[in-house]
Write an enzyme that holds these catalytic residues in place. Structure first.
Site, short mmCIF file in Angstrom:
data_model
loop_
_atom_site.label_atom_id
_atom_site.label_comp_id
_atom_site.label_asym_id
_atom_site.label_seq_id
_atom_site.Cartn_x
_atom_site.Cartn_y
_atom_site.Cartn_z
CD GLU A 254 45.71 30.86 38.98
OE1 GLU A 254 44.57 30.80 39.44
OE2 GLU A 254 46.74 30.98 39.69
CD GLU B 123 43.56 38.18 41.44
OE1 GLU B 123 44.44 37.40 41.84
OE2 GLU B 123 42.33 37.96 41.55
CG ASP C 166 40.74 30.06 39.67
OD1 ASP C 166 39.55 30.39 39.83
OD2 ASP C 166 41.54 29.97 40.62
CB THR C 167 35.55 28.33 38.19
OG1 THR C 167 35.75 28.32 39.61
CG2 THR C 167 35.68 26.91 37.66
CG PHE C 168 37.73 34.17 41.24
CD1 PHE C 168 36.64 34.81 41.82
CD2 PHE C 168 38.90 34.89 41.05
CE1 PHE C 168 36.72 36.15 42.20
CE2 PHE C 168 38.99 36.22 41.43
CZ PHE C 168 37.90 36.85 42.00
CG HIS C 169 41.36 34.04 37.90
ND1 HIS C 169 41.55 35.26 38.51
CD2 HIS C 169 42.04 33.14 38.65
CE1 HIS C 169 42.32 35.11 39.58
NE2 HIS C 169 42.63 33.82 39.69
CD GLU D 4 43.27 29.74 44.51
OE1 GLU D 4 44.46 30.02 44.71
OE2 GLU D 4 42.66 30.07 43.47
#
Length: 288
Positions: free
Chosen positions: A150, A156, A183-186, A244
């Site tokens: 990931e 993070e 991951d779209t958030f990251h 998520e």
């Protein structure tokens, strides 16, 4: 594509009884439930069989996520820690095989969340991580599991912050079972172009997480879903798309994810279920 959800949307701890969530995911229209690896090393053979049987009975595919603890760090400068990490992942991958789980994703090349009060040696950790992941890749292959790395935001993690770095890493490992997880958030934090990052990952993309930039369910924020859908179609991605979202304060989940306010104030489980059901309908429409 198959669409899923991470069990911790409803939970405040990194452990849970997964069987009710398998049933819930099926009822809400999902294809996949993603579970955490944390409790799996302590499961009996019967517990693993029960979870596998429940997933089969409900038509649900299971995937697994993991944020390794410091003593599970494949990139550690301490040989004893690296040896322990390899032993841990060898056992975990064998358990995934028994549970018919074929994808694990997360920061499984380092540890999470990173302690930035400690010195950071990115070049040294990178080299050690490539070596460790290459060893785990052979185990993953024998267990039929894709080992998906990931890409995390800078707050993070520090080894893989962009799709460009992830491509370089997996090319150095050079094993077909080692893939990239985006991951779209990251990506919202780190990438110049979300669509461009997906296209850069290309054939190396093995797992995909979705969520809004404030960690709510897809469709409740400003994430460019049309751009994401177009990019996934451009690279011919047909794998799992697992939302998520994290919306609840409290517990180890809330602490680790830094949820300092209720993202859905006053929402009970019934409302969370409805939001998830609407979100997967939205996600299928935008991404398929």
């Amino acid at each position: 594509m198959k669409h899923g959800i991470y069990y911790a949307y409803w939970e405040k701890q990194w452990q849970a009884d997964y069987i009710p969530y398998i049933e819930k995911a099926a009822q809400l229209g999902f294809d996949i439930l993603e579970i955490a690896a944390s409790p799996l090393p302590f499961y009996s053979e019967q517990q693993m069989k029960d979870i596998k049987a429940c997933a089969e009975a409900n038509g649900i595919t299971l995937t697994c996520g993991h944020g390794p603890s410091p003593d599970q760090n494949l990139a550690s400068s301490d040989p004893a820690v690296r040896a322990h990490a390899k032993s841990f992942f060898t056992d975990l991958l064998s358990r995934l095989e028994k549970m018919d789980i074929h994808v694990i994703g997360g920061g499984i090349y380092s540890y999470w969340p990173v302690d930035y009060s400690m010195p950071i040696d990115k070049p040294g950790d990178w080299a050690r991580s490539v070596e460790g992941v290459a060893e785990m890749a052979k185990v993953a292959e024998s267990c039929g599991v894709d080992y998906c790395l990931e890409v995390l935001n800078r707050f993070e993690g520090y080894l893989l912050n962009t799709a460009e770095e992830a491509v370089q890493f997996v090319q150095e490992v050079n094993h077909p079972r080692v893939k990239i997880m985006l991951d779209t958030f990251h990506m919202n934090i780190e990438e110049d172009s979300i669509g461009g990052a997906i296209r850069r990952a290309g054939q190396h993309l093995g797992h995909f997480h979705t969520g809004e930039c404030n960690r709510r369910v897809p469709g409740r924020g400003r994430t460019p879903w049309r751009e994401i859908g177009e990019a996934l179609r451009d690279i011919g991605y047909t794998g799992a798309v697992v939302m998520e979202p994290f919306v609840r304060m409290g517990g180890q989940v809330g602490s680790d994810i830094k949820i300092w306010r209720e993202m859905n104030p006053g929402a009970d489980d019934a409302q969370l279920d409805l939001d998830a059901k609407n979100a997967v309908t939205f996600q299928r429409y935008m991404l398929d």
